[in-house]
Motif scaffolding. Structure first.
Motif, PDB file in Angstrom:
ATOM      1  N   ASP A  88      17.953  99.355 116.183  1.00  0.00           N
ATOM      2  CA  ASP A  88      17.060  99.409 116.739  1.00  0.00           C
ATOM      3  C   ASP A  88      17.709  97.501 116.805  1.00  0.00           C
ATOM      4  N   THR A  96      17.267  95.747 113.862  1.00  0.00           N
ATOM      5  CA  THR A  96      18.938  95.881 112.351  1.00  0.00           C
ATOM      6  C   THR A  96      20.163  94.668 113.192  1.00  0.00           C
ATOM      7  N   GLY A 131      23.047 101.514 109.995  1.00  0.00           N
ATOM      8  CA  GLY A 131      22.292  99.848 109.888  1.00  0.00           C
ATOM      9  C   GLY A 131      23.383  99.238 109.758  1.00  0.00           C
ATOM     10  N   ASN A 191      19.843  97.283 107.172  1.00  0.00           N
ATOM     11  CA  ASN A 191      18.626  98.292 107.793  1.00  0.00           C
ATOM     12  C   ASN A 191      17.381  98.128 108.073  1.00  0.00           C
ATOM     13  N   ASP A 192      16.517  99.108 109.033  1.00  0.00           N
ATOM     14  CA  ASP A 192      15.408  98.509 109.456  1.00  0.00           C
ATOM     15  C   ASP A 192      15.006  97.067 109.555  1.00  0.00           C
ATOM     16  N   TYR A 248      18.389 103.391 102.764  1.00  0.00           N
ATOM     17  CA  TYR A 248      17.618 103.896 103.162  1.00  0.00           C
ATOM     18  C   TYR A 248      17.611 105.664 102.695  1.00  0.00           C
TER      19      TYR A 248
END
Length: 115
Positions: free
Chosen positions: A2, A5, A29, A43-44, A68
């Motif tokens: 996304d 990230t 990520g 990540n995220d 994660y």
């Protein structure tokens, strides 16, 4: 991956500019390296610092959480840490990299042919 990230990784690398920092896409990520040592993950849209003997400096500032599902706990930095306290974030990554062993030598990619 996304956009949050990607942006978080780019902002982090900018924050770590005085250090020899790079990021490689993996684990959904980015893995963040300092001098070739894996020091953290993005990540995220969240930034994680690897656990190391230097982790005592993060207690009370960051919290332990997996980056994660199925991952080991790492230090999750508070949202906005890169923007609000870039020197502290760079210090965390530098201390973590200093506490980690050097990366193993890379193996040659050339294949040896049987004699």
């Amino acid at each position: 991956m996304d956009e949050s990230t990607r942006e978080a990784a780019a902002d982090l690398i900018d924050c770590l500019l005085p250090l020899n920092a790079t990021a490689r896409s993996m684990f959904g990520g980015y893995c963040v390296y300092i001098d070739g040592k894996p020091a953290g993950l993005v990540n995220d849209g969240r930034i994680f610092v690897k656990r190391s003997p230097a982790e005592g400096i993060m207690a009370g500032y960051a919290e332990l959480a997996p980056a994660y599902p199925g991952a080991r706990d790492s230090w999750l930095l508070p949202a906005g840490a890169v923007r609000d306290d870039p020197g502290r974030v760079a210090g965390f990554f530098a201390a973590t990299a200093d506490a980690l062993p050097p990366p193993p030598p890379r193996r040659s990619r050339t294949r040896r042919r049987p004699a």
